[in-house]
Scaffold this active site. Structure first.
Site, PDB file in Angstrom:
ATOM      1  N   ASN A 161      -3.440  -5.819  -2.585  1.00 48.84           N
ATOM      2  CA  ASN A 161      -3.277  -6.876  -3.587  1.00 48.84           C
ATOM      3  C   ASN A 161      -4.332  -7.981  -3.444  1.00 48.84           C
ATOM      4  O   ASN A 161      -4.713  -8.615  -4.422  1.00 48.84           O
ATOM      5  CB  ASN A 161      -1.868  -7.485  -3.530  1.00 48.84           C
ATOM      6  N   HIS A 191       0.318  -4.318   3.959  1.00 44.99           N
ATOM      7  CA  HIS A 191       1.000  -5.307   3.139  1.00 44.99           C
ATOM      8  C   HIS A 191       1.964  -6.188   3.935  1.00 44.99           C
ATOM      9  O   HIS A 191       1.937  -7.406   3.802  1.00 44.99           O
ATOM     10  CB  HIS A 191       1.722  -4.615   1.978  1.00 44.99           C
ATOM     11  N   VAL A 192       2.862  -5.583   4.715  1.00 43.53           N
ATOM     12  CA  VAL A 192       3.786  -6.353   5.553  1.00 43.53           C
ATOM     13  C   VAL A 192       3.068  -6.624   6.872  1.00 43.53           C
ATOM     14  O   VAL A 192       2.605  -5.688   7.532  1.00 43.53           O
ATOM     15  CB  VAL A 192       5.087  -5.562   5.789  1.00 43.53           C
ATOM     16  N   HIS A 193       2.995  -7.900   7.250  1.00 41.81           N
ATOM     17  CA  HIS A 193       2.152  -8.268   8.391  1.00 41.81           C
ATOM     18  C   HIS A 193       2.903  -8.093   9.705  1.00 41.81           C
ATOM     19  O   HIS A 193       3.248  -9.045  10.404  1.00 41.81           O
ATOM     20  CB  HIS A 193       1.632  -9.699   8.216  1.00 41.81           C
ATOM     21  N   HIS A 240      -1.208   0.852  -0.022  1.00 41.38           N
ATOM     22  CA  HIS A 240      -1.058  -0.500   0.534  1.00 41.38           C
ATOM     23  C   HIS A 240       0.396  -0.940   0.710  1.00 41.38           C
ATOM     24  O   HIS A 240       0.793  -1.409   1.763  1.00 41.38           O
ATOM     25  CB  HIS A 240      -1.825  -1.514  -0.316  1.00 41.38           C
ATOM     26  N   HIS A 277       8.151  -8.519   1.278  1.00 40.51           N
ATOM     27  CA  HIS A 277       7.783  -7.422   0.369  1.00 40.51           C
ATOM     28  C   HIS A 277       8.828  -6.308   0.389  1.00 40.51           C
ATOM     29  O   HIS A 277       8.510  -5.147   0.148  1.00 40.51           O
ATOM     30  CB  HIS A 277       6.401  -6.861   0.733  1.00 40.51           C
TER      31      HIS A 277
HETATM   32 FE   LIG Z   1      -0.963  -7.076   0.847  1.00 38.46          FE
END
Ligand SMILES: [Fe+2]
Length: 467
Positions: free
Chosen positions: A232, A354-356, A317, A327
């Site tokens: 994103n 995406h998820v950190h 992603h 998310h």
């Molecule tokens: Fe992301």
């Protein structure tokens, strides 16, 4: 109530509690607690971002696979003073024969930013398993790098992939990259699961941060290919700035060999590399029925020949199986559409970002639901892929620490730490996977798993089965 009856009742209650705990909980939520620190970007004047010296010196040099089989490489770089030469000189390690390939030059504007001259040059007809040197900046300041081509595509070719996602350019990002470089498993190619520079977090999507990111990662990506997935943060969709063409900076800067797999856009494509078949998907391009991505994937999956490339790996992603409260369920619509195919075609593993944070799933699927039957829970499925979230590169947005409780059964292991992983294919049946957190020494594995190939050796490989 007699003493024996009371003891019996207590035992029944204890068993029920224990049973409930076992049934409700999934796998392991790591007890490792990271020191709370703010994740901060490295300043523009940081050494990590320094511009190479010399007039019109090539910078942000990066390579990726340039064809479907691994006999071509796309070399990209940026010059700032003038366009300069778009030729790449290259030669095999044991050869005096210097070859030339000619590339193309592009540039773009984004709001009040104008890019440097962006060069892309595809070198073709390389030998497998060979070290090549290459030189860019011909005519002014030249810079020399090298890479090694992969072994010939084949079922038992060993190969080690690195996995990095959501990297950004913070001090933590730098630690992640250093840990990858120092990992004794020696990754040969990075599978990057999206969200590169995080330039869009700056006012006006300050594209100078695309340039600094390019200079930061050059020390790895000029020497080994990184396989790109769009996240994103690559969208750079900013109508408030008059920027309405999604992926504009990303698609000018990062070229991929999408046409070689009959894709019509650079956001979904496939490559073969050694014994692996890698399919890259785009969470941020249309993927519903009849869309170009859907039609491409429908044609693509039946083409995978597991006798040639036993390992079927997907990069995307936005994760489909995620138990963090970040998310959560964002990947659900794509999962609903594509998951039956992944089970049908026995995908070995799906890597997402995406998820950190970090998470590894059990082999599960959730494909029985049909609106009226109410069967909508993930169940263990030996034909299903393992889903791994590896969005823990260390970008400035910080860690995802808040988790869904209790840990769902589909989640085998999760931990909110920055890190990277390696996926090391040994032969057609076995691959060794390990995840490394940044707080540990370079060789320490915080999570690991022996993968058994779903086509050649589809026996239970869950870590609970192995322990
Ligand atoms: Fe992301």
């Amino acid at each position: 109530m007699g003493a024996s009856k009371a003891t019996f009742l207590l035992a029944v209650i204890a068993a029920a509690v224990l049973n409930a705990a076992v049934l409700c909980s999934g796998g392991i939520t790591s007890s490792f607690v990271r020191k709370v620190e703010k994740t901060v970007d490295m300043p523009l004047y940081s050494d990590i971002f320094k511009v190479p010296p010399g007039y019109n010196a090539p910078q942000q040099v990066h390579i990726t696979q340039g064809d479907h089989e691994g006999k071509a490489v796309i070399v990209s770089w940026v010059t700032v003073d003038e366009p300069g030469s778009n030729t790449v000189l290259y030669w095999a390690e044991n050869s005096n024969q210097k070859n030339k390939a000619k590339g193309s030059i592009t540039k773009y504007k984004f709001y009040n930013y104008t890019s440097g001259y962006i060069h892309h040059c595809t070198i073709r007809r390389l030998e497998y398993n060979t070290k090549y040197y290459y030189e860019v900046g011909i005519g002014h300041t030249t810079r020399k790098f090298w890479f090694t081509t992969p072994p010939e595509v084949g079922p038992d070719a060993p190969y080690t992939f690195g996995l990095i996602g959501d990297l950004g350019q913070s001090y933590d990002s730098n630690k992640t990259l250093t840990h990858y470089e120092q990992n004794p498993a020696k990754g040969q190619t990075v599978l990057f699961v999206g969200d590169l520079s995080y330039a869009d977090n700056y006012p006006n999507h300050d594209n100078v941060r695309w340039d600094t990111w390019g200079r930061f990662v050059e020390r790895s990506v000029a020497y080994q290919p990184w396989i790109w997935t769009a996240g994103n943060h690559e969208l750079d969709f900013a109508p408030e700035l008059g920027e309405t063409k999604p992926f504009k900076p990303y698609s000018h800067r990062y070229h991929v060999p999408f046409k070689a797999s009959n894709s019509t856009a650079p956001f979904w494509y496939s490559i073969k590399r050694a014994s692996a078949y890698i399919i890259v998907l785009s969470s941020y391009s249309a993927y519903g029925k009849y869309t170009p991505q859907y039609e491409w994937l429908k044609e693509e999956l039946p083409k995978v020949n597991r006798s040639e490339t036993p390992w079927l790996i997907v990069l995307v992603h936005s994760p489909w199986y995620n138990s963090y409260n970040y998310h959560f369920m964002e990947g659900e619509t794509m999962r609903v559409i594509y998951e039956p195919w992944f089970v049908q075609y026995k995908v070995d593993v799906v890597f997402a970002g995406h998820v950190h944070a970090y998470e590894r799933s059990e082999r599960v699927s959730n494909i029985a639901y049909n609106v009226v039957n109410g069967i909508c829970t993930p169940v263990k499925n030996p034909l299903a892929p393992v889903y791994i979230t590896i969005g823990d590169g260390g970008n400035l947005e910080g860690l995802a620490t808040n988790m869904t409780e209790p840990q769902p059964k589909y989640s085998a292991f999760r931990e909110a730490s920055f890190g990277h992983a390696t996926f090391s294919i040994k032969n057609r049946t076995h691959a060794y996977y390990s995840w490394h957190r940044n707080q540990d020494g370079y060789a320490v594995e915080a999570d690991s798993m022996w993968f058994f190939n779903r086509y050649w050796h589809p026996v239970d490989d869950s870590t609970t089965a192995q322990s």
